[in-house]
Design a protein around this motif. Structure first.
Motif, PDB file in Angstrom:
ATOM      1  N   HIS A  63      14.010   8.921 -23.581  1.00 38.05           N
ATOM      2  CA  HIS A  63      12.675   8.339 -23.741  1.00 38.05           C
ATOM      3  C   HIS A  63      11.592   9.415 -23.641  1.00 38.05           C
ATOM      4  CE1 HIS A  63       9.618   5.251 -23.672  1.00 38.05           C
ATOM      5  NE2 HIS A  63       9.171   5.648 -22.495  1.00 38.05           N
ATOM      6  N   THR A  64      11.733  10.307 -22.674  1.00 37.22           N
ATOM      7  CA  THR A  64      10.752  11.383 -22.496  1.00 37.22           C
ATOM      8  C   THR A  64      10.726  12.300 -23.711  1.00 37.22           C
ATOM      9  OG1 THR A  64      11.015  11.338 -20.087  1.00 37.22           O
ATOM     10  CG2 THR A  64      10.093  13.344 -21.051  1.00 37.22           C
ATOM     11  N   HIS A  65      11.912  12.622 -24.245  1.00 39.36           N
ATOM     12  CA  HIS A  65      11.962  13.468 -25.435  1.00 39.36           C
ATOM     13  C   HIS A  65      11.287  12.776 -26.613  1.00 39.36           C
ATOM     14  CE1 HIS A  65      13.487  16.762 -27.894  1.00 39.36           C
ATOM     15  NE2 HIS A  65      13.789  15.871 -28.818  1.00 39.36           N
ATOM     16  N   ALA A  66      11.491  11.475 -26.729  1.00 38.60           N
ATOM     17  CA  ALA A  66      10.873  10.732 -27.830  1.00 38.60           C
ATOM     18  C   ALA A  66       9.353  10.683 -27.693  1.00 38.60           C
ATOM     19  CB  ALA A  66      11.442   9.313 -27.878  1.00 38.60           C
ATOM     20  N   LEU A  67       8.867  10.617 -26.465  1.00 42.37           N
ATOM     21  CA  LEU A  67       7.417  10.587 -26.249  1.00 42.37           C
ATOM     22  C   LEU A  67       6.767  11.903 -26.643  1.00 42.37           C
ATOM     23  CD1 LEU A  67       7.127   8.745 -22.796  1.00 42.37           C
ATOM     24  CD2 LEU A  67       6.624   7.820 -25.062  1.00 42.37           C
ATOM     25  N   THR A  68       7.477  13.016 -26.419  1.00 43.32           N
ATOM     26  CA  THR A  68       6.914  14.333 -26.733  1.00 43.32           C
ATOM     27  C   THR A  68       7.267  14.795 -28.144  1.00 43.32           C
ATOM     28  OG1 THR A  68       8.839  15.372 -25.674  1.00 43.32           O
ATOM     29  CG2 THR A  68       6.867  15.052 -24.322  1.00 43.32           C
ATOM     30  N   HIS A  69       8.202  14.095 -28.788  1.00 38.51           N
ATOM     31  CA  HIS A  69       8.603  14.402 -30.164  1.00 38.51           C
ATOM     32  C   HIS A  69       8.600  13.084 -30.956  1.00 38.51           C
ATOM     33  CE1 HIS A  69      10.209  17.703 -27.758  1.00 38.51           C
ATOM     34  NE2 HIS A  69      10.131  18.458 -28.840  1.00 38.51           N
ATOM     35  N   PRO A  70       7.436  12.677 -31.440  1.00 38.99           N
ATOM     36  CA  PRO A  70       7.284  11.342 -32.045  1.00 38.99           C
ATOM     37  C   PRO A  70       8.223  11.043 -33.207  1.00 38.99           C
ATOM     38  CG  PRO A  70       5.140  12.342 -31.628  1.00 38.99           C
ATOM     39  CD  PRO A  70       6.161  13.409 -31.384  1.00 38.99           C
ATOM     40  N   THR A  71       8.740  12.056 -33.875  1.00 33.51           N
ATOM     41  CA  THR A  71       9.646  11.794 -35.000  1.00 33.51           C
ATOM     42  C   THR A  71      11.076  11.519 -34.530  1.00 33.51           C
ATOM     43  OG1 THR A  71      10.125  14.164 -35.282  1.00 33.51           O
ATOM     44  CG2 THR A  71       8.282  13.234 -36.554  1.00 33.51           C
ATOM     45  N   PHE A  72      11.333  11.713 -33.245  1.00 33.93           N
ATOM     46  CA  PHE A  72      12.678  11.494 -32.718  1.00 33.93           C
ATOM     47  C   PHE A  72      12.897  10.017 -32.424  1.00 33.93           C
ATOM     48  CE2 PHE A  72      15.595  11.193 -29.016  1.00 33.93           C
ATOM     49  CZ  PHE A  72      16.746  11.700 -29.601  1.00 33.93           C
TER      50      PHE A  72
END
Length: 241
Positions: A63-72
Motif C-alpha cells: 500500500h505504501t509503495h502504491a501511494l508513492t508510485h501512483p502507477t503501481f
C-alpha cells in the motif's frame, strides 16, 4: 537513518519476531556456506496473531509503495506453493482492510505442485491471472530460482508481472563460485539476488524488512552486540545495490 525513522509497524514486527524466536541471533551456517550472526525463520509466522502481523506488514508495504508510485497497481497476488499460499490469501484480506475501494477486488491465486487430473483439474487455484496484473508474494529470495519459476507460471497463465514482494531482504551480494564450492568468498564486488531479479524483470521488488531495518530496530532496542555483529557481517557480504 535512526531507529526513530522506522515506521511503527516495522518496529512492532521486529519486536514480535524477536519475542517469538522468528528472528534469532547466534551462529548460523547458510546455504551459501556463509556464517551469519542472525537468522529469520518465516515459517514460524504460524499462529493467529503472528499471521495477522506478517500479513498486515505485507499489505502495508504494498500500500505504501502504491501511494508513492501512483502507477503501481495490481489485480492478483500470486503465492507460489507452498509458503506463498497463506501469504497471498491473508495479505489480500489485509489490503482490503487498508483501502476497500482501492484493493477490495484484488484476488489471490496459487499453483499446485502436481496438476490435478479430476474435478475442476488444472494447475492453478483461485483467481484467474489471464489478462491481469500480478504481484508475486513469497517469504524469501535466495538464488531467485523460485521467483523465476513463478514468473514462468504467470506467463503461461496469460498474466502480466508488475511486482514482487518478499518478507526479508538480507541485502547481501550473490554468492561467488568459490563460495558455492565451500571455499570462501573471493572478495569481488557483486550485486544482490534481489537487485539482479529487479534488473531482469524491470518491476519493483519490495521487502517487508531489510537488514538495515533489522539493524536499526535492534539499535533502538539497545541491542548493541547484535548490531555490531550484523554491521561486521554487512561489511563483508553487503551488496552494491
Amino acid at each position: 537513518m535512526s531507529s526513530t525513522d522506522l515506521p511503527e509497524w516495522k518496529t512492532h514486527l521486529i519486536s514480535l519476531a524477536l519475542s517469538s524466536n522468528i528472528l534469532t541471533f547466534g551462529t548460523y551456517t547458510l546455504k551459501s556456506h556463509r556464517i551469519s550472526p542472525y537468522f529469520v525463520n518465516c515459517g514460524l509466522f504460524s499462529k493467529a496473531r503472528l499471521i495477522r502481523a506478517i500479513a498486515s506488514a505485507y499489505a502495508q508495504t504494498l500500500h505504501t509503495h502504491a501511494l508513492t508510485h501512483p502507477t503501481f497497481t495490481f489485480d492478483v497476488l500470486f503465492g507460489p506453493a507452498y509458503k506463498g499460499i497463506p501469504l497471498a490469501a491473508t495479505t489480500a484480506e489485509k489490503l482490503a482492510g487498508l483501502d476497500e475501494e482501492r484493493w477490495g477486488e484484488v484476488g489471490y491465486s496459487f499453483n499446485r505442485k502436481e496438476v490435478k487430473d479430476h474435478g475442476e483439474g488444472g494447475l492453478m487455484v483461485g483467481e484467474s491471472m489471464k489478462g491481469k496484473r500480478v504481484v508475486v508474494i513469497d517469504d524469501v529470495m535466495t538464488a531467485g530460482t523460485a521467483i523465476r519459476e513463478a514468473i514462468s507460471i504467470i506467463d503461461s497463465q496469460g498474466g502480466k508481472l508488475v511486482g514482487i514482494i518478499v518478507a526479508i531482504d538480507r541485502q547481501e551480494k550473490m554468492p561467488s563460485e568459490s563460495e558455492k564450492r565451500g571455499e570462501g568468498d573471493d572478495g569481488s564486488v557483486r550485486g544482490s539476488t534481489i537487485g539482479e531479479v529487479r534488473r531482469e524483470t524491470g518491476v519493483p521488488v519490495l521487502a517487508v524488512l531489510t537488514l538495515e531495518d533489522i539493524v536499526e530496530g535492534m539499535r533502538g532496542l539497545g541491542r548493541g552486540e547484535e548490531v555490531r555483529r550484523m554491521e561486521e557481517y554487512r561489511k563483508v557480504y553487503g551488496a552494491t545495490d
